[in-house]
Design a protein around this motif. Sequence first.
Motif, PDB file in Angstrom:
ATOM      1  N   SER A 101       0.849  -1.189   0.000  1.00  0.00           N
ATOM      2  CA  SER A 101       0.000   0.000   0.000  1.00  0.00           C
ATOM      3  C   SER A 101       0.887   1.242   0.000  1.00  0.00           C
ATOM      4  O   SER A 101       1.838   1.330   0.761  1.00  0.00           O
ATOM      5  CB  SER A 101      -0.887   0.009   1.246  1.00  0.00           C
ATOM      6  OG  SER A 101      -1.752  -1.086   1.258  1.00  0.00           O
ATOM      7  N   SER A 102       0.593   2.182  -0.873  1.00  0.00           N
ATOM      8  CA  SER A 102       1.414   3.380  -0.991  1.00  0.00           C
ATOM      9  C   SER A 102       0.574   4.544  -1.463  1.00  0.00           C
ATOM     10  O   SER A 102      -0.438   4.369  -2.135  1.00  0.00           O
ATOM     11  CB  SER A 102       2.558   3.142  -1.985  1.00  0.00           C
ATOM     12  OG  SER A 102       3.266   4.340  -2.243  1.00  0.00           O
ATOM     13  N   THR A 103       1.017   5.739  -1.084  1.00  0.00           N
ATOM     14  CA  THR A 103       0.369   6.959  -1.553  1.00  0.00           C
ATOM     15  C   THR A 103       0.744   7.281  -2.995  1.00  0.00           C
ATOM     16  O   THR A 103       0.024   7.979  -3.693  1.00  0.00           O
ATOM     17  CB  THR A 103       0.789   8.131  -0.653  1.00  0.00           C
ATOM     18  OG1 THR A 103       0.469   7.821   0.693  1.00  0.00           O
ATOM     19  CG2 THR A 103       0.101   9.418  -1.043  1.00  0.00           C
ATOM     20  N   TYR A 104       1.875   6.759  -3.450  1.00  0.00           N
ATOM     21  CA  TYR A 104       2.473   7.206  -4.701  1.00  0.00           C
ATOM     22  C   TYR A 104       2.117   6.320  -5.878  1.00  0.00           C
ATOM     23  O   TYR A 104       2.295   5.095  -5.833  1.00  0.00           O
ATOM     24  CB  TYR A 104       3.986   7.271  -4.549  1.00  0.00           C
ATOM     25  CG  TYR A 104       4.420   8.152  -3.414  1.00  0.00           C
ATOM     26  CD1 TYR A 104       4.861   7.618  -2.218  1.00  0.00           C
ATOM     27  CD2 TYR A 104       4.332   9.542  -3.530  1.00  0.00           C
ATOM     28  CE1 TYR A 104       5.227   8.422  -1.158  1.00  0.00           C
ATOM     29  CE2 TYR A 104       4.697  10.357  -2.476  1.00  0.00           C
ATOM     30  CZ  TYR A 104       5.149   9.793  -1.301  1.00  0.00           C
ATOM     31  OH  TYR A 104       5.495  10.596  -0.258  1.00  0.00           O
ATOM     32  N   SER A 107       4.406   3.532  -7.242  1.00  0.00           N
ATOM     33  CA  SER A 107       4.599   2.308  -6.466  1.00  0.00           C
ATOM     34  C   SER A 107       3.708   1.164  -6.921  1.00  0.00           C
ATOM     35  O   SER A 107       3.860   0.041  -6.453  1.00  0.00           O
ATOM     36  CB  SER A 107       4.339   2.587  -4.983  1.00  0.00           C
ATOM     37  OG  SER A 107       5.267   3.519  -4.473  1.00  0.00           O
TER      38      SER A 107
END
Length: 121
Positions: A101-104, A107
């Motif tokens: 899980s990532s904000t970007y 990714s």
Amino acid sequence: VQLVESGGGLVQLGGSLGPSCAASGFTFSTYAMGWFGQAPGKERELVATISWSGGTTAYAHSVKGRFTISRDSAKNTVYLQMNSLKPEDTAVYYCAAGRGSSTYPHSYDYWGQGTQITVSS
């Protein structure tokens, strides 16, 4: 690999929509999933993410308390329940799959084609 979003459309202020994203071609149950929104002239931004197990979720501040992300690994599908919609929620919504899980956006490994959601006032 395919991610196919569906369930977008036009809705009035305060309404609800529940887009979904069907995944195939990879081991869905081992990937975190995210929903990103991209408004005209703006960058793609994270709306919500869910871990591979479904046990951890995270949301953009602007949608907390209004949107809910969920997944069904038996159906290889991720959902985004959108309530109390506002005109500023208008965007193309993309689902994405990544190892964590990532904000970007960078990714995430796989992306759907997007579904348009428009909220009228």
